[in-house]
Design a protein around this motif. Structure first.
Motif, PDB file in Angstrom:
ATOM      1  N   GLU A 161       0.821  -1.205   0.000  1.00 24.50           N
ATOM      2  CA  GLU A 161       0.000   0.000   0.000  1.00 24.50           C
ATOM      3  C   GLU A 161       0.858   1.260   0.000  1.00 24.50           C
ATOM      4  O   GLU A 161       0.530   2.240  -0.686  1.00 24.50           O
TER       5      GLU A 161
ATOM      6  N   SER B 186       3.879   1.542  -1.253  1.00 22.88           N
ATOM      7  CA  SER B 186       4.482   1.675  -2.579  1.00 22.88           C
ATOM      8  C   SER B 186       3.468   2.199  -3.585  1.00 22.88           C
ATOM      9  O   SER B 186       3.776   3.081  -4.403  1.00 22.88           O
ATOM     10  N   THR B 187       2.250   1.670  -3.525  1.00 22.24           N
ATOM     11  CA  THR B 187       1.205   2.146  -4.436  1.00 22.24           C
ATOM     12  C   THR B 187       0.880   3.607  -4.166  1.00 22.24           C
ATOM     13  O   THR B 187       0.654   4.405  -5.087  1.00 22.24           O
ATOM     14  N   GLY B 188       0.868   3.989  -2.895  1.00 21.57           N
ATOM     15  CA  GLY B 188       0.588   5.369  -2.538  1.00 21.57           C
ATOM     16  C   GLY B 188       1.646   6.339  -3.028  1.00 21.57           C
ATOM     17  O   GLY B 188       1.362   7.522  -3.253  1.00 21.57           O
ATOM     18  N   MET B 189       2.867   5.844  -3.219  1.00 20.63           N
ATOM     19  CA  MET B 189       3.942   6.693  -3.745  1.00 20.63           C
ATOM     20  C   MET B 189       3.915   6.775  -5.269  1.00 20.63           C
ATOM     21  O   MET B 189       4.763   7.421  -5.886  1.00 20.63           O
ATOM     22  N   GLY B 190       2.927   6.129  -5.898  1.00 23.87           N
ATOM     23  CA  GLY B 190       2.771   6.209  -7.343  1.00 23.87           C
ATOM     24  C   GLY B 190       3.390   5.074  -8.124  1.00 23.87           C
ATOM     25  O   GLY B 190       3.426   5.131  -9.360  1.00 23.87           O
ATOM     26  N   ALA B 191       3.884   4.024  -7.452  1.00 23.45           N
ATOM     27  CA  ALA B 191       4.497   2.895  -8.157  1.00 23.45           C
ATOM     28  C   ALA B 191       3.425   2.024  -8.803  1.00 23.45           C
ATOM     29  O   ALA B 191       2.318   1.876  -8.278  1.00 23.45           O
ATOM     30  N   SER B 192       3.753   1.442  -9.953  1.00 20.35           N
ATOM     31  CA  SER B 192       2.840   0.502 -10.599  1.00 20.35           C
ATOM     32  C   SER B 192       2.877  -0.832  -9.859  1.00 20.35           C
ATOM     33  O   SER B 192       3.711  -1.043  -8.970  1.00 20.35           O
ATOM     34  N   LYS B 193       1.985  -1.721 -10.258  1.00 24.48           N
ATOM     35  CA  LYS B 193       1.931  -3.023  -9.589  1.00 24.48           C
ATOM     36  C   LYS B 193       3.235  -3.791  -9.780  1.00 24.48           C
ATOM     37  O   LYS B 193       3.762  -4.372  -8.837  1.00 24.48           O
TER      38      LYS B 193
ATOM     39  N   GLN C   9       6.212  -2.547 -10.467  1.00 22.91           N
ATOM     40  CA  GLN C   9       7.275  -1.879  -9.713  1.00 22.91           C
ATOM     41  C   GLN C   9       7.200  -2.229  -8.235  1.00 22.91           C
ATOM     42  O   GLN C   9       8.238  -2.424  -7.587  1.00 22.91           O
ATOM     43  N   THR C  10       6.004  -2.326  -7.705  1.00 22.90           N
ATOM     44  CA  THR C  10       5.832  -2.727  -6.302  1.00 22.90           C
ATOM     45  C   THR C  10       6.324  -4.146  -6.079  1.00 22.90           C
ATOM     46  O   THR C  10       7.022  -4.442  -5.102  1.00 22.90           O
TER      47      THR C  10
END
Length: 292
Positions: A178, A180-187, A189-190
């Motif tokens: 969550e 990583s996703t909140g920082m704008g990373a794609s799935k 990339q996470t």
């Protein structure tokens, strides 16, 4: 009335304490039985094989006489097998685990796949040998070659790696995903920068333990045509090959008692390699298990 209840309670407590002691000694006995037979096995192997274990044994090829027999072909054959099995099985196993845990929808079809993967982990190894014989040796025309043996052994340990990788990926906290996703990373990339690095210790531990199983298997290699005696190191993927368990088996079935001692020396080498692989897996687990 109160005294009767106290007496009854005291009796129940004594009964539970007695049962607890009995179960404790029963479990201790079960543990000792396994340890005793393990100690007897190790003593038997060491007493038989230590006299034949020397530098010449490790560097010579098989010979018609026990005192001249060597284990080099089996050692190098197993090494080449593992060099092929490891990338094939780990790449396929981790990819499958990533799909099931990170991409696949949680529905009946996914659960069906997971149940069958777990069931495949318990299938006898001879079944995988017959599968490899049917597809890789006959259908694909690879013959009794190194690559056919490697693909068969990869199938054997693939379910184990999938299950271990799933558990490792599942143990990564959702908060990391969550964040990583909140920082704008794609799935992806996470997964690549967060999930996989956190799951690597569990994945490596499971993979090494699976490879340690593969290196000691005999039945699938016999089915797919591993040679019992070979006087050369494999020089290509389509070369003939042998492996340590196959070489040990070929010595054990010979009638002369001296060959049993040679086989004992081969078993010592195989046990040392297995213990080293298991020790590496334990070290990886202990070093990285508290990372997150």
């Amino acid at each position: 009335m109160a005294s009767k209840e106290a007496a009854s309670t005291s009796k129940r407590i004594k009964g539970r304490v007695t049962l607890n002691k009995g179960l404790k000694y029963l479990f201790l006995l079960a543990t000792l039985v396994g340890l005793v037979f393990l100690a007897l096995l190790i003593y038997r192997v060491l007493s038989q094989g230590i006299g034949y274990l020397n530098f010449d044994f490790l560097t010579n090829f098989p010979a018609p006489f026990p005192e001249e027999a060597g284990f080099l072909a089996g050692i190098m054959g197993s090494v080449f097998l593992m060099l092929l099995v490891a990338p094939i099985a780990i790449i396929l196993g981790v990819s499958t685990a990533l799909y099931l845990e990170e991409y696949a929808a949680k529905n009946r079809f996914t659960r069906f796949i997971q149940v069958n993967v777990q069931n495949l982990a318990g299938v006898p190894s001879i079944v995988f040998g017959l599968l490899g014989l049917t597809f890789f040796v006959y259908l694909f025309g690879l013959g009794y070659t190194l690559i056919a043996g490697a693909l068969t052994m990869s199938l054997l340990i693939l379910p184990v790696i999938v299950v271990a990788s799933q558990e490792a990926i599942r143990s990564v906290p959702n908060e990391l995903r969550e964040a990583s996703t909140g920082m704008g990373a794609s799935k992806w990339q996470t997964i690549w920068t967060i999930v996989l690095p956190a799951a690597v210790p569990g994945i490596l531990t499971g993979s090494i333990l699976a490879l340690s199983r593969a290196i000691g298997e005999t039945a699938p290699l016999i089915v797919v045509g591993a040679a019992t005696t070979i006087y050369a190191i494999p020089d290509s993927l389509l070369a003939n090959y042998t492996a340590m368990p196959i070489q040990i088996f070929s010595w054990i079935v010979r009638p002369q008692p001296e060959w049993q001692f040679v086989a004992g020396a081969g078993i010592i080498v195989l046990l040392v390699i297995l213990l080293a692989m298991n020790a590496i897996a334990v070290w990886i687990r202990n070093k990285f298990q508290h990372r997150y």
